[in-house]
Design a protein around this motif. Structure first.
Motif, PDB file in Angstrom:
ATOM      1  N   ASN A  11       0.785  -1.216   0.000  1.00 36.71           N
ATOM      2  CA  ASN A  11       0.000   0.000   0.000  1.00 36.71           C
ATOM      3  C   ASN A  11       0.809   1.254   0.000  1.00 36.71           C
ATOM      4  O   ASN A  11       1.722   1.369   0.801  1.00 36.71           O
ATOM      5  CB  ASN A  11      -0.637   0.047   1.385  1.00 36.71           C
ATOM      6  N   TYR A  12       0.464   2.212  -0.842  1.00 33.09           N
ATOM      7  CA  TYR A  12       0.955   3.565  -0.630  1.00 33.09           C
ATOM      8  C   TYR A  12      -0.245   4.480  -0.714  1.00 33.09           C
ATOM      9  O   TYR A  12      -1.062   4.324  -1.609  1.00 33.09           O
ATOM     10  CB  TYR A  12       1.982   3.971  -1.682  1.00 33.09           C
ATOM     11  N   GLY A  13      -0.356   5.404   0.178  1.00 33.78           N
ATOM     12  CA  GLY A  13      -1.466   6.338   0.147  1.00 33.78           C
ATOM     13  C   GLY A  13      -1.294   7.288   1.289  1.00 33.78           C
ATOM     14  O   GLY A  13      -1.547   6.964   2.443  1.00 33.78           O
TER      15      GLY A  13
ATOM     16  N   THR B 167       3.551  15.799  -7.461  1.00 35.74           N
ATOM     17  CA  THR B 167       4.088  15.782  -6.100  1.00 35.74           C
ATOM     18  C   THR B 167       5.334  14.898  -6.030  1.00 35.74           C
ATOM     19  O   THR B 167       6.335  15.253  -5.402  1.00 35.74           O
ATOM     20  CB  THR B 167       3.027  15.231  -5.117  1.00 35.74           C
ATOM     21  N   TYR B 168       5.290  13.765  -6.694  1.00 36.74           N
ATOM     22  CA  TYR B 168       6.411  12.817  -6.652  1.00 36.74           C
ATOM     23  C   TYR B 168       7.682  13.403  -7.259  1.00 36.74           C
ATOM     24  O   TYR B 168       8.785  13.007  -6.896  1.00 36.74           O
ATOM     25  CB  TYR B 168       6.013  11.535  -7.392  1.00 36.74           C
ATOM     26  N   ALA B 169       7.542  14.342  -8.194  1.00 33.88           N
ATOM     27  CA  ALA B 169       8.726  14.992  -8.777  1.00 33.88           C
ATOM     28  C   ALA B 169       9.412  15.873  -7.741  1.00 33.88           C
ATOM     29  O   ALA B 169      10.637  15.966  -7.710  1.00 33.88           O
ATOM     30  CB  ALA B 169       8.326  15.812 -10.004  1.00 33.88           C
TER      31      ALA B 169
ATOM     32  N   ALA C 199       3.547  -0.946  -9.512  1.00 32.75           N
ATOM     33  CA  ALA C 199       4.902  -0.959  -8.949  1.00 32.75           C
ATOM     34  C   ALA C 199       5.280   0.453  -8.531  1.00 32.75           C
ATOM     35  O   ALA C 199       4.997   1.409  -9.255  1.00 32.75           O
ATOM     36  CB  ALA C 199       5.892  -1.481  -9.984  1.00 32.75           C
ATOM     37  N   CYS C 200       5.911   0.575  -7.378  1.00 29.52           N
ATOM     38  CA  CYS C 200       6.379   1.883  -6.926  1.00 29.52           C
ATOM     39  C   CYS C 200       7.784   2.126  -7.463  1.00 29.52           C
ATOM     40  O   CYS C 200       8.615   1.222  -7.475  1.00 29.52           O
ATOM     41  CB  CYS C 200       6.375   1.954  -5.402  1.00 29.52           C
ATOM     42  N   THR C 201       8.031   3.352  -7.889  1.00 26.51           N
ATOM     43  CA  THR C 201       9.340   3.756  -8.399  1.00 26.51           C
ATOM     44  C   THR C 201      10.470   3.311  -7.470  1.00 26.51           C
ATOM     45  O   THR C 201      11.542   2.936  -7.922  1.00 26.51           O
ATOM     46  CB  THR C 201       9.388   5.292  -8.492  1.00 26.51           C
ATOM     47  N   ASN C 202      10.221   3.378  -6.180  1.00 22.60           N
ATOM     48  CA  ASN C 202      11.285   3.126  -5.211  1.00 22.60           C
ATOM     49  C   ASN C 202      11.178   1.768  -4.531  1.00 22.60           C
ATOM     50  O   ASN C 202      11.972   1.454  -3.662  1.00 22.60           O
ATOM     51  CB  ASN C 202      11.266   4.230  -4.157  1.00 22.60           C
TER      52      ASN C 202
HETATM   53 MO   LIG Z   1       5.207   4.991  -5.253  1.00 18.55          MO
END
Ligand SMILES: [Mo]
Ligand SMILES: Nc1nc2c(c(=O)[nH]1)N[C@H]1C(S)=C(S)[C@@H](COP(=O)(O)O)O[C@H]1N2
Length: 418
Positions: free
Chosen positions: A63-65, A252-254, A136-139
């Motif tokens: 989970n990401y949120g 936001t992620y940038a 998939a999460c970038t990290n």
């Molecule tokens: Mo992510």
């Protein structure tokens, strides 16, 4: 659930392979689980879990949120009040007030014209699409989960707003406790929304995962689902889309030093390998591979005695003694909580007659792989795995940098006993 059951499911996926090779392999399969990620990491790693059944159940996704509290943890009456239940959800599609974009029919709450659940379901009757896609999460060092997603192509709703001119991108965000600091925003070129490269899927307003309504924790009632991209583009609890003439990726992620415009990378990792095995036994190993933008040619492994020197000036071990592993075919049982493990009808890139993928592997999905290594003489070994993509390029090339998707070569230690 969890860890043990997941491991058993992965074992089911790979069992047929090992049965075909004779029973000797099965012994080692019960032994242990490898860690993912950092090249020196051989510890157990919970990040492995989601990838074990072919499709990941909603509740088993990593989970990401962001949010304090995360929007899925609000009590039901609050969720209803802020439009996070299907009967109260609304989506606004408006012009960016800080830009000069022109749209003729803003879908705004102010005008009583926001898109609601009923209108979305009306569109779904004729426009709904389904496709398989990994999250998939970038990290992240392992995929969050492998899903069958359903939604309405975003462009259907963009066109309802009658966009006119000065529109180069969109940006969008979800419910964030009405606190601008908690907003998680992402963006896309308008062109990617309106048109898909052949064989690619549309960006969708997604409301189902594995043929069930998207749960609150997964971003329900509606999240963005952006094919080819890492998860940060797939904003959860979606409530607002702005059309803008801003040419920048204002994600936001940038701001957190991520390469937000990166497509998924191709890479492999090990899930099962014995920690210790006798020198008379063949060595069964298995794992998963993510099939990124450049596809997948094959998965390879390399068993290297620790007492031998590593090749010099070869950070990616291109001169290692790599052997081919076996990429496993599409599963018979797709898992994910689907009744009898059967895929529902009408999925993009799934042949309607046979119910099988039109090619394998599909881009932006996972495959499982396995290998039965010949018995080895006693000693300590490093076991590595990697992918060769469909352009013939070995992992972690052609894009070895961090912050655009994790793809380091995994290494675990294995002991062969006399
Ligand atoms: Mo992510
Ligand atoms: N609203 C919102 N959406 C979000 C996020 C977030 O923090 N808030 N995180 C994103 C990131 S960085 C990832 S990797 C994915 C993870 O999706 P999942 O939780 O369904 O696995 O959600 C994305 N969508």
């Amino acid at each position: 659930m969890q860890y043990k059951e997941w491991m058993e499911e992965h074992r089911d996926v790979t069992r047929r392979f090992f049965l075909g090779m004779g029973a000797v392999g099965i012994v080692g399969l019960n032994s242990t689980v490898a860690g993912v990620g950092r090249s020196e990491d051989s510890s157990l790693n919970a990040d492995w879990m989601p990838a074990v059944e072919y499709l990941t159940r909603d509740e088993n996704f990593k989970n990401y949120g962001r949010g304090n509290p995360p929007p899925d943890q609000l009590p039901l009456d609050k969720r209803r009040a802020v439009g996070l239940e299907r009967d109260t959800w609304q989506l606004e599609v408006i012009a960016d007030p800080e830009s000069n974009s022109k749209i003729e029919n803003p879908l705004s709450k102010e005008l009583g014209a926001a898109l609601d659940w009923k209108a979305l379901m009306k569109l779904a009757e004729t426009q709904a699409v389904r496709f398989l896609h990994v999250m998939a999460c970038t990290n992240g060092r392992a995929p969050c989960g492998m899903g069958l997603w359903e939604g309405v192509p975003l462009r259907e709703v963009i066109w309802m707003a009658r966009p006119k001119q000065n529109i180069r991108r969109i940006f969008y965000y979800g419910y964030h406790n009405d606190d601008p600091k908690q907003r998680f925003q992402s963006s896309l070129p308008i062109g990617r929304v309106l048109e898909d490269p052949p064989g690619d899927f549309p960006v969708i307003l997604c409301y189902k995962l594995n043929d069930k309504w998207l749960s609150p924790v997964r971003g329900g009632p509606v999240r963005m689902l952006v094919p080819d991209a890492y998860g940060n583009k797939s904003v959860k609890w979606l409530q607002r889309i702005l059309l803008t003439n801003n040419s920048q990726a204002n994600d936001t992620y940038a701001l957190w030093n991520n390469d937000t415009e990166s497509s998924l990378k191709t890479w492999a990792c090990i899930i099962h390998a014995p920690q210790k095995i006798k020198s008379v036994q063949s060595i069964p190993i298995s794992g998963i591979a993510q099939v990124g933008m450049s596809g997948l040619h094959r998965v390879q492994y390399w068993l290297h005695p620790q007492k031998k020197l590593l090749p010099e000036n070869d950070p990616y071990f291109t001169s290692g003694d790599w052997k081919n592993a076996e990429a496993l075919p599409p599963p018979e049982d797709w898992g994910g909580g689907l009744p009898n493990g059967k895929l529902p009808a009408s999925i993009l890139h799934i042949d309607p007659t046979s119910g099988k993928p039109i090619r394998w592997p599909l881009r932006n999905t996972l495959i499982h792989w396995a290998a039965l290594m010949p018995a080895a003489s006693p000693g300590l070994y490093d076991l590595r795995c990697r992918t060769i993509d469909a352009n013939g390029v070995a992992q972690p090339m052609p894009r070895p940098f961090l912050k655009s998707g994790y793809n380091a070569i995994q290494k675990i230690t294995l002991e062969v006993e006399a």
